[in-house]
Design a protein around this motif. Sequence first.
Motif, PDB file in Angstrom:
ATOM      1  N   ARG A 334      -8.116  -7.817  -2.680  1.00 27.97           N
ATOM      2  CA  ARG A 334      -8.970  -8.127  -1.537  1.00 27.97           C
ATOM      3  C   ARG A 334      -8.726  -7.056  -0.480  1.00 27.97           C
ATOM      4  N   ILE A 335      -9.524  -6.026  -0.511  1.00 27.11           N
ATOM      5  CA  ILE A 335      -9.462  -4.892   0.418  1.00 27.11           C
ATOM      6  C   ILE A 335      -8.003  -4.427   0.603  1.00 27.11           C
ATOM      7  N   ALA A 336      -7.339  -4.255  -0.545  1.00 25.75           N
ATOM      8  CA  ALA A 336      -5.917  -3.896  -0.579  1.00 25.75           C
ATOM      9  C   ALA A 336      -5.740  -2.382  -0.662  1.00 25.75           C
ATOM     10  N   HIS A 337      -4.948  -1.829   0.246  1.00 30.00           N
ATOM     11  CA  HIS A 337      -4.657  -0.399   0.234  1.00 30.00           C
ATOM     12  C   HIS A 337      -3.695  -0.107  -0.912  1.00 30.00           C
ATOM     13  N   VAL A 338      -4.119   0.738  -1.862  1.00 24.73           N
ATOM     14  CA  VAL A 338      -3.296   1.036  -3.036  1.00 24.73           C
ATOM     15  C   VAL A 338      -2.361   2.216  -2.756  1.00 24.73           C
ATOM     16  N   ALA A 339      -2.940   3.311  -2.265  1.00 23.02           N
ATOM     17  CA  ALA A 339      -2.140   4.516  -2.001  1.00 23.02           C
ATOM     18  C   ALA A 339      -2.996   5.534  -1.265  1.00 23.02           C
TER      19      ALA A 339
END
Length: 477
Positions: A334-339
Amino acid sequence: MGSRKVTSSEPLDWQGKHVTVAGLGVSGIPAAKALHARGANVTVVNDGDDARAREQAAELEALGITVRLGDGATLPEGTELVVTAPGWKPDKPLFTAAREAGLEIWGDVELAWRLRGPDAAPWLAITGTNGKTTTTQMLASILKAAGLRTAAVGNIGVSLLDVVLGDEQYDVLAVELSSYQLHWAPSLRAHSATVLNLAPDHLDWHGSMEAYAADKGRVYEGNRVACVYNVADKATEDLVREADVEEGCRAVGFTLGTPGPSQLGVVEGILVDRAFVEDRHKNAQELAEISDVNPPAPHNIANALAAAALARAFGVPARAVRDGLRDFTPDAHRIAHVADVDAVAYVDDSKATNTHAAEASLAAYESIVWIAGGLAKGATFDELVAKSAKRLRGVVLIGQDRALIREALARHAPEVPVVDLDRTDTGAMLAAVQEASRLAVAGDTVLLAPACASMDMFANYNKRGDAFAEAVRELGS
């Protein structure tokens, strides 16, 4: 917004009552067991007859419950009530036969509501096309920060029946409800409730947008304290106007702008309450800062305001709103910052499985390389592309129905470069991320917000998001 006094239903005598439970699975099995334990004669009917169904049937039959596999269409003789799994469509022959026989049809939520004890915890109910789970979890976090015994339950994956009939005592429940569940819950009466937003979804199940909206609107029926609506989505306010509520119940709006009286909103980076304060025409209560919301994307701030409104309707102090939002961690995908790779941010919003969710996701960033596509489920993409075109640096299309998005891009964003990946194998995600990295420049966001379901390529949106994150890690290495 009509008013009436809603009385609770009388306790039911289940002894010897012939009940048909439609569907095995996460709701059918607890329903069958609960009814059987109360002395009902229970017959479970199920369309499928596979190994899993036979295993489940054996478990129920060992208790003395009748199970009929491979025939979910025929109404068992002598049935006095039907209890259905929420996903069974209203036009199934079983329900037609039940209606013709003058029988009531309940879902598992309705059954849970009817089986609550006299001192049961009140329900704060959340529905809407998008944002339900996040808002429900935020609400539970706020309630816990206020020292209340609570749980996030319902469509979130925690059976309401198990919670209602379990030994644990609660002060209040944060209840996520789908349109399916609300369709089959005629007597549900929440303490307070919200419809977060309305956009076309599940129309194959409901038959029309009007029917879908009406089922969502059932969540407001009989509310006691507050019907919480989205100021930016007039359809939600219309549902409040049409609802029959208890005398004294109020309409409370939430907005990303400056709130008016009886609203929650945002002023100079602060979430404020002008609904649950003394003299709301003159006063406002600070609740939290935008930086307390994780992530602080516009649609997630709206979720936080809706959760805060329901908590405040229950009497939660302002400090608990702030503390609960700070403590909240959103679910994966859910709109998660990966890198960040080479000064480009990679964000996983695989949960954006429809155009409404994708639009909210795209609105959170200024310059985007968009990875989109999958199973469209009958959706059209012109409005989404037209609204988001100015934010697009480039687009990478994957999945079975990507041509529908490509055609919308040609009409509304012809200058935006598009990479069309003509493959639907799971390895396509790595190729998509590599293509996106070639289109992106420093400061951009590569955003997986597919606007489509995942089942053409992946088991579910979680697996799709995992594949994206893995591809980003490979790119970074």
